[in-house]
Design an enzyme around this catalytic site. Structure first.
Site, short mmCIF file in Angstrom:
data_model
loop_
_atom_site.label_atom_id
_atom_site.label_comp_id
_atom_site.label_asym_id
_atom_site.label_seq_id
_atom_site.Cartn_x
_atom_site.Cartn_y
_atom_site.Cartn_z
N ILE A 21 39.94 39.52 26.34
CA ILE A 21 40.16 38.60 25.20
C ILE A 21 41.61 38.13 25.11
CG2 ILE A 21 40.63 40.34 23.40
CD1 ILE A 21 38.68 38.61 21.60
N THR A 136 33.56 33.27 40.63
CA THR A 136 34.68 32.40 41.00
C THR A 136 34.45 31.62 42.29
OG1 THR A 136 36.95 32.46 41.86
CG2 THR A 136 35.72 34.49 42.01
N GLU A 138 36.54 31.39 44.48
CA GLU A 138 37.16 32.17 45.57
C GLU A 138 36.09 32.86 46.42
OE1 GLU A 138 41.08 31.91 46.39
OE2 GLU A 138 40.04 33.70 47.09
N TYR A 162 40.06 39.81 46.17
CA TYR A 162 39.58 39.33 44.86
C TYR A 162 38.21 38.66 45.01
CZ TYR A 162 39.17 36.13 40.89
OH TYR A 162 38.71 35.42 39.81
N LYS A 166 34.53 39.97 43.52
CA LYS A 166 33.74 39.16 42.58
C LYS A 166 32.36 38.84 43.13
CE LYS A 166 36.31 38.08 38.87
NZ LYS A 166 35.86 37.96 37.49
P1 NAP Z 1 43.39 36.10 32.88
O1 NAP Z 1 44.11 35.13 32.00
O2 NAP Z 1 44.09 36.72 34.02
O3 NAP Z 1 42.84 37.25 31.92
C1 NAP Z 1 42.34 38.46 32.43
C2 NAP Z 1 42.04 39.36 31.26
O4 NAP Z 1 41.51 40.59 31.77
C3 NAP Z 1 43.26 39.74 30.42
O5 NAP Z 1 42.88 39.83 29.08
C4 NAP Z 1 43.61 41.14 30.95
O6 NAP Z 1 44.28 41.94 30.02
C5 NAP Z 1 42.21 41.69 31.18
N1 NAP Z 1 42.15 42.81 32.11
C6 NAP Z 1 42.69 42.90 33.34
N2 NAP Z 1 42.41 44.10 33.90
C7 NAP Z 1 41.69 44.77 32.97
C8 NAP Z 1 41.12 46.08 32.94
N3 NAP Z 1 41.23 46.92 33.96
N4 NAP Z 1 40.45 46.47 31.83
C9 NAP Z 1 40.35 45.63 30.76
N5 NAP Z 1 40.88 44.39 30.72
C10 NAP Z 1 41.53 43.97 31.83
O7 NAP Z 1 42.05 35.43 33.45
P2 NAP Z 1 41.34 34.08 32.99
O8 NAP Z 1 41.99 32.95 33.69
O9 NAP Z 1 41.18 34.08 31.53
O10 NAP Z 1 39.92 34.26 33.70
C11 NAP Z 1 38.85 34.90 33.01
C12 NAP Z 1 37.85 35.40 34.03
O11 NAP Z 1 37.35 34.31 34.79
C13 NAP Z 1 38.41 36.38 35.04
O12 NAP Z 1 37.40 37.32 35.33
C14 NAP Z 1 38.70 35.55 36.26
O13 NAP Z 1 38.62 36.35 37.42
C15 NAP Z 1 37.58 34.54 36.18
N6 NAP Z 1 37.87 33.24 36.75
C16 NAP Z 1 38.94 32.53 36.33
C17 NAP Z 1 39.20 31.28 36.86
C18 NAP Z 1 40.37 30.46 36.42
O14 NAP Z 1 40.66 29.45 37.09
N7 NAP Z 1 41.00 30.79 35.31
C19 NAP Z 1 38.33 30.76 37.84
C20 NAP Z 1 37.26 31.54 38.26
C21 NAP Z 1 37.02 32.77 37.70
P3 NAP Z 1 45.91 41.90 29.85
O15 NAP Z 1 46.18 40.72 28.95
O16 NAP Z 1 46.21 43.19 29.23
O17 NAP Z 1 46.48 41.73 31.22
N1 GDD Z 2 50.11 31.59 42.35
C1 GDD Z 2 50.78 30.77 43.19
N2 GDD Z 2 52.14 30.80 43.18
N3 GDD Z 2 50.08 29.97 44.01
C2 GDD Z 2 50.78 29.14 44.82
C3 GDD Z 2 52.18 29.11 44.83
C4 GDD Z 2 52.90 29.99 43.98
O1 GDD Z 2 54.12 30.03 43.96
N4 GDD Z 2 52.56 28.17 45.73
C5 GDD Z 2 51.46 27.64 46.25
N5 GDD Z 2 50.36 28.23 45.71
C6 GDD Z 2 48.98 27.93 46.08
C7 GDD Z 2 48.16 29.18 46.44
O2 GDD Z 2 48.42 29.59 47.79
C8 GDD Z 2 46.75 28.64 46.24
O3 GDD Z 2 46.32 27.99 47.41
C9 GDD Z 2 46.90 27.60 45.13
O4 GDD Z 2 48.30 27.36 44.98
C10 GDD Z 2 46.35 28.06 43.78
O5 GDD Z 2 46.89 29.34 43.49
P1 GDD Z 2 46.67 30.01 42.04
O6 GDD Z 2 47.12 29.12 40.97
O7 GDD Z 2 47.25 31.39 42.11
O8 GDD Z 2 45.08 30.06 41.91
P2 GDD Z 2 43.96 30.62 42.90
O9 GDD Z 2 43.17 29.44 43.37
O10 GDD Z 2 44.53 31.50 43.94
O11 GDD Z 2 43.10 31.53 41.94
C11 GDD Z 2 42.71 31.07 40.65
O12 GDD Z 2 41.51 30.37 40.74
C12 GDD Z 2 40.38 31.15 41.15
C13 GDD Z 2 39.17 30.19 41.24
O13 GDD Z 2 39.16 29.54 42.46
C14 GDD Z 2 42.62 32.30 39.74
O14 GDD Z 2 42.46 31.88 38.40
C15 GDD Z 2 41.43 33.16 40.12
O15 GDD Z 2 41.26 34.19 39.13
C16 GDD Z 2 40.19 32.25 40.13
O16 GDD Z 2 39.04 32.99 40.42
#
Ligand code: NAP
Ligand code: GDD
Length: 349
Positions: A21, A136, A138, A162, A166
Site C-alpha cells: 500500500i 508484469t 517483464e 524478477y 513473477k
Molecule cells: P512499488 O512502488 O515498488 O511498491 C512495492 C510495494 O511493495 C511497496 O509498498 C513495498 O513496501 C512493498 N514491499 C516490498 N517488499 C515487500 C515485502 N517483502 N513484504 C511486504 N511488502 C513489501 O511497486 P508498484 O510500481 O506500485 O507496483 C505494484 C505491483 O505491480 C508490484 O508487484 C510490481 O511488481 C507490479 N508491476 C508494476 C509495474 C509498474 O510499471 N509499476 C508493472 C508491472 C507489474 P516499502 O514501501 O516498504 O518498500
Molecule cells: N531503472 C533504470 N535506471 N533504468 C534505466 C536507467 C537507469 O538509470 N537507464 C536506462 N534504463 C532502462 C532500463 O535498462 C530498462 O530498459 C528501462 O530503462 C526501464 O527501466 P525501469 O524504469 O527500471 O523499468 P523496468 O522496465 O525495468 O521495470 C518496471 O516495469 C516492469 C514492467 O515491465 C518495474 O516497474 C517492474 O516492477 C515492472 O514489472
C-alpha cells in the site's frame, strides 16, 4: 432504499486488503477506493527505520494498517485471519528488475512465495475472498521488436530473476484458480508511471533530474544506462482502474494492460526536456553517448555502464484488446500527457 442502492451499499461495506500500500499502485488504489466510497481499506506495511508512508500520508487516517512482510508467512496468515477481507490486492513485491539480480532469493521469497502464503491462507480459512495478483510484462522477455503486440497468449521467456519470480507467481495463481475454484485474477501490467513512482525507475529518475536542474539544485549531468530500451509506458491511474474492474467481473481470468505504443528512453528524455524549453542533441555511441543542451552546449545526459543490466529487454509493447472488450477499459493518458503530469508535479516540489 432501492434494490440497486442497497446493493451498492453492500458492496461499499466490503473489506479490501492491499499489500504494497505504500508503493505507487497500492497508494493510488487506496485513494481510488476511498473516492468510490469504500470504508474498510486495510493495508500491509513493512517496519522501516525511516518513514515509508509518503504516498499514503494524505489518507493515513482513513486506512487501517498492519505491520507485515510477505516473507513472514505467519504475519500474512494472521492479518488475513484478523481482517477476513472480501478482496486482497497483492501489489507487494521486490519490483526493481536490476536489483532482482543482486537479491535473487529475496526476490523469490517476496514475489513468489508471498502470493503462495496468501493463497494457502485464504484456501485453508475457506474464505471466498477475490484475489488480485500483479503480473508484469517483464515475464515476456525479448519476444518482440515492436511489430508483434504481446497478449495473454504470447509465449513468455523471462530474462530477469524478477520476471521469472513473477511468472512462477502467476502460474501458482492459475493453478489455484483451476484446482480450487478460487476467484484469482492476474493482470500482465506493462510499465506504468505517475508522480508516486519510486525514484530508482528510469522515468521518475529523469523527471526528478529535470526538476532539480530547472530549480538549480544540480549542475551535474544525469547518468543513465541503456538509452535505447523501449517500453510501453502508461499511467498508473488508468491501470489501477482496470484492476478494480477485473475484480468486479463474474468470472476470473487474466488480462494484459498496456497502451499499445512503445517509446525509447531517449524519446522520454527528449519530450521531458522539451517541456522546459531544452532541446537535447545526441552524439557519441554506446558508453560514450551524451545528450547535450542545444541552447547552451552543456552536457546534460551521460551513459554510466553501472546502470546497465546483466541482460535487458529491448522492447515491450502490449495488446490490451481483451481488457478493452471484456472490462470496457481503455487507456486515457497519452505518452506526452503522462510526462507532462509527472513533470508538473515534480516542479511543484
Ligand atoms: P512499488 O512502488 O515498488 O511498491 C512495492 C510495494 O511493495 C511497496 O509498498 C513495498 O513496501 C512493498 N514491499 C516490498 N517488499 C515487500 C515485502 N517483502 N513484504 C511486504 N511488502 C513489501 O511497486 P508498484 O510500481 O506500485 O507496483 C505494484 C505491483 O505491480 C508490484 O508487484 C510490481 O511488481 C507490479 N508491476 C508494476 C509495474 C509498474 O510499471 N509499476 C508493472 C508491472 C507489474 P516499502 O514501501 O516498504 O518498500
Ligand atoms: N531503472 C533504470 N535506471 N533504468 C534505466 C536507467 C537507469 O538509470 N537507464 C536506462 N534504463 C532502462 C532500463 O535498462 C530498462 O530498459 C528501462 O530503462 C526501464 O527501466 P525501469 O524504469 O527500471 O523499468 P523496468 O522496465 O525495468 O521495470 C518496471 O516495469 C516492469 C514492467 O515491465 C518495474 O516497474 C517492474 O516492477 C515492472 O514489472
Amino acid at each position: 432504499m432501492s434494490q440497486s442502492s442497497e446493493q451498492s451499499f453492500g458492496e461499499l461495506n466490503k473489506k479490501w486488503l492491499i499489500t504494497g500500500i505504500t508503493g505507487q499502485d497500492g497508494s493510488i488504489l487506496a485513494n481510488y477506493l476511498l473516492e468510490l466510497g469504500y470504508k474498510y481499506i486495510y493495508g500491509v506495511i513493512r517496519r522501516c527505520s525511516t518513514f515509508n508512508t509518503k504516498n499514503i500520508d494524505s489518507i493515513f487516517d482513513k486506512l487501517t494498517l498492519f505491520h507485515g512482510d510477505l516473507t513472514d508467512s505467519y504475519s500474512i496468515r494472521k492479518i488475513i485471519f484478523d481482517c477476513k477481507p472480501d478482496y486482497i490486492v497483492n501489489f507487494a513485491a521486490q519490483s526493481h528488475v536490476k536489483v532482482s539480480h543482486c537479491l535473487e532469493q529475496y526476490t523469490f521469497n517476496t514475489n513468489t512465495l508471498g502470493i503462495l502464503y496468501i493463497l494457502q491462507t485464504v484456501k485453508d480459512l475457506g474464505l471466498s475472498t477475490k484475489i488480485y495478483q500483479a503480473s508484469t510484462s517483464e515475464m515476456y522477455g525479448n519476444m518482440t521488436d515492436g511489430k508483434l503486440l504481446l497478449n495473454e497468449n504470447t509465449v513468455m521467456k523471462p530474462v530477469s530473476i524478477y520476471g521469472i519470480s513473477k511468472l512462477a507467481a502467476q502460474q501458482i495463481c492459475d493453478m489455484y484458480r483451476d484446482a480450487y475454484g478460487m476467484f484469482i485474477v492476474s493482470s500482465i501490467l506493462f510499465n506504468h508511471e505517475s508522480s508516486k513512482r519510486g525514484y530508482t525507475f528510469v522515468t521518475q529518475k529523469i523527471i526528478k533530474y529535470i526538476a532539480n536542474y530547472v530549480n538549480k539544485k544540480t549542475t551535474k549531468p544525469l547518468e543513465l544506462g541503456n538509452l535505447n530500451a523501449k517500453r510501453d509506458w502508461g499511467s498508473a491511474y488508468d491501470y489501477v482502474k482496470s484492476i478494480y474492474l477485473m475484480l468486479q467481473q463474474e468470472k476470473p481470468t487474466n488480462y494484459v494492460i498496456a497502451t499499445g505504443k512503445t517509446h525509447s528512453v531517449k524519446e522520454f528524455i527528449e519530450i521531458a526536456f522539451n517541456l522546459v524549453g531544452i532541446t537535447i542533441v545526441w552524439s557519441g555511441e554506446k558508453e560514450d553517448e551524451i545528450g547535450t543542451c542545444k541552447e547552451t552546449n552543456k552536457i546534460l545526459i551521460k551513459v554510466n555502464p553501472k546502470y546497465y543490466r546483466d541482460i535487458d529487454i529491448d522492447c515491450l509493447i502490449g495488446d490490451s484488446c481483451k481488457a478493452q472488450k471484456e472490462l470496457n477499459w481503455s487507456n486515457s493518458t497519452s505518452f506526452n500527457e503522462l510526462i507532462q503530469e509527472m513533470l508538473a508535479e515534480a516542479l511543484k516540489n
